[in-house]
Scaffold this active site. Sequence first.
Site, PDB file in Angstrom:
ATOM      1  N   CYS A   1       6.355  -5.327   0.482  1.00  0.00           N
ATOM      2  CA  CYS A   1       6.427  -4.062  -0.272  1.00  0.00           C
ATOM      3  C   CYS A   1       6.384  -2.859   0.681  1.00  0.00           C
ATOM      4  CB  CYS A   1       5.363  -4.019  -1.350  1.00  0.00           C
ATOM      5  SG  CYS A   1       5.837  -2.868  -2.641  1.00  0.00           S
TER       6      CYS A   1
ATOM      7  N   GLU B   1       0.724 -12.040  -3.341  1.00  0.00           N
ATOM      8  CA  GLU B   1      -0.730 -12.241  -3.214  1.00  0.00           C
ATOM      9  C   GLU B   1      -1.491 -11.841  -4.473  1.00  0.00           C
ATOM     10  OE1 GLU B   1       0.997  -9.868  -1.909  1.00  0.00           O
ATOM     11  OE2 GLU B   1      -0.077  -8.011  -2.272  1.00  0.00           O
TER      12      GLU B   1
ATOM     13  N   GLY C   1       0.871  -1.176   0.000  1.00  0.00           N
ATOM     14  CA  GLY C   1       0.000   0.000   0.000  1.00  0.00           C
ATOM     15  C   GLY C   1       0.904   1.220   0.000  1.00  0.00           C
TER      16      GLY C   1
ATOM     17  N   HIS D   1       4.954  -8.398  -4.306  1.00  0.00           N
ATOM     18  CA  HIS D   1       3.633  -8.894  -3.899  1.00  0.00           C
ATOM     19  C   HIS D   1       3.455 -10.330  -4.396  1.00  0.00           C
ATOM     20  CE1 HIS D   1       1.691  -4.933  -2.943  1.00  0.00           C
ATOM     21  NE2 HIS D   1       2.685  -4.507  -3.684  1.00  0.00           N
TER      22      HIS D   1
ATOM     23  N   ILE E   1       5.458  -3.585  -7.479  1.00  0.00           N
ATOM     24  CA  ILE E   1       4.623  -2.411  -7.744  1.00  0.00           C
ATOM     25  C   ILE E   1       5.181  -1.218  -6.968  1.00  0.00           C
ATOM     26  CG2 ILE E   1       2.275  -1.473  -7.639  1.00  0.00           C
ATOM     27  CD1 ILE E   1       1.320  -4.432  -7.578  1.00  0.00           C
TER      28      ILE E   1
ATOM     29  N   SER F   1       3.352   3.244   2.351  1.00  0.00           N
ATOM     30  CA  SER F   1       4.005   3.139   3.659  1.00  0.00           C
ATOM     31  C   SER F   1       3.808   4.407   4.488  1.00  0.00           C
ATOM     32  CB  SER F   1       5.492   2.836   3.481  1.00  0.00           C
ATOM     33  OG  SER F   1       6.090   3.787   2.633  1.00  0.00           O
TER      34      SER F   1
END
Length: 187
Positions: A79, A173, A46, A171, A135, A48
């Site tokens: 991430c 997931e 997301g 990532h 990402i 940080s």
Amino acid sequence: MHVGVLAFHGDFAEHMEILQSLGAACSEVRTLADLQTCTHLIIPGGESTVMAKFLWESGVGEKIQERVRDGSLAVYGTCAGAILVAEDVTGKNAPKSLQLIDIAVDRNAYGAQIDSFETSLQIKDSKNPISVSFIRAPKITRVGNGVEVLSSYQNDPVLVKSEKVLAGTFHPEMRNEKAIHQLFLKD
Ligand code: GLN
């Protein structure tokens, strides 16, 4: 074992799905009370800076530090989460991190959103490579003593571990890869 997923912001829902599919007892963490039952905590991707603000304002940040220090909590930062667990953070608007593992990371070191990419990675001691997404990922620029490198991409470490803290700059997931979660839950 009870796995919490820090759920202030970011892609916590995808981590919850993977944990549920692995049959792990899990719940979202937003408060000190939510954290209490956890033996494991995932800090997702997301922003940080946004997550740091919530962490320090809620007191959850200090509690995570205390629980990792006394050995009662394992943490996997992915991430933005890897930025938040790092000892040192460089780059523009570097947030105040939790300093749980002796690594330095450089925020957004692979470039902007448009420079995001997918690749496959070989993880130490695991048979098949896994598909992952980077990402606006950070780069791990220093690995301290006692920190083990479990995977690298173009000679840069991308998955590292020290005692109960695991940090990955990618990532897993997004592609529903479960191998890193399984590795984390072994502790
Ligand atoms: N660039 C983001 C940050 O610094 C991390 C991006 C991510 O988690 N995918 O917070």
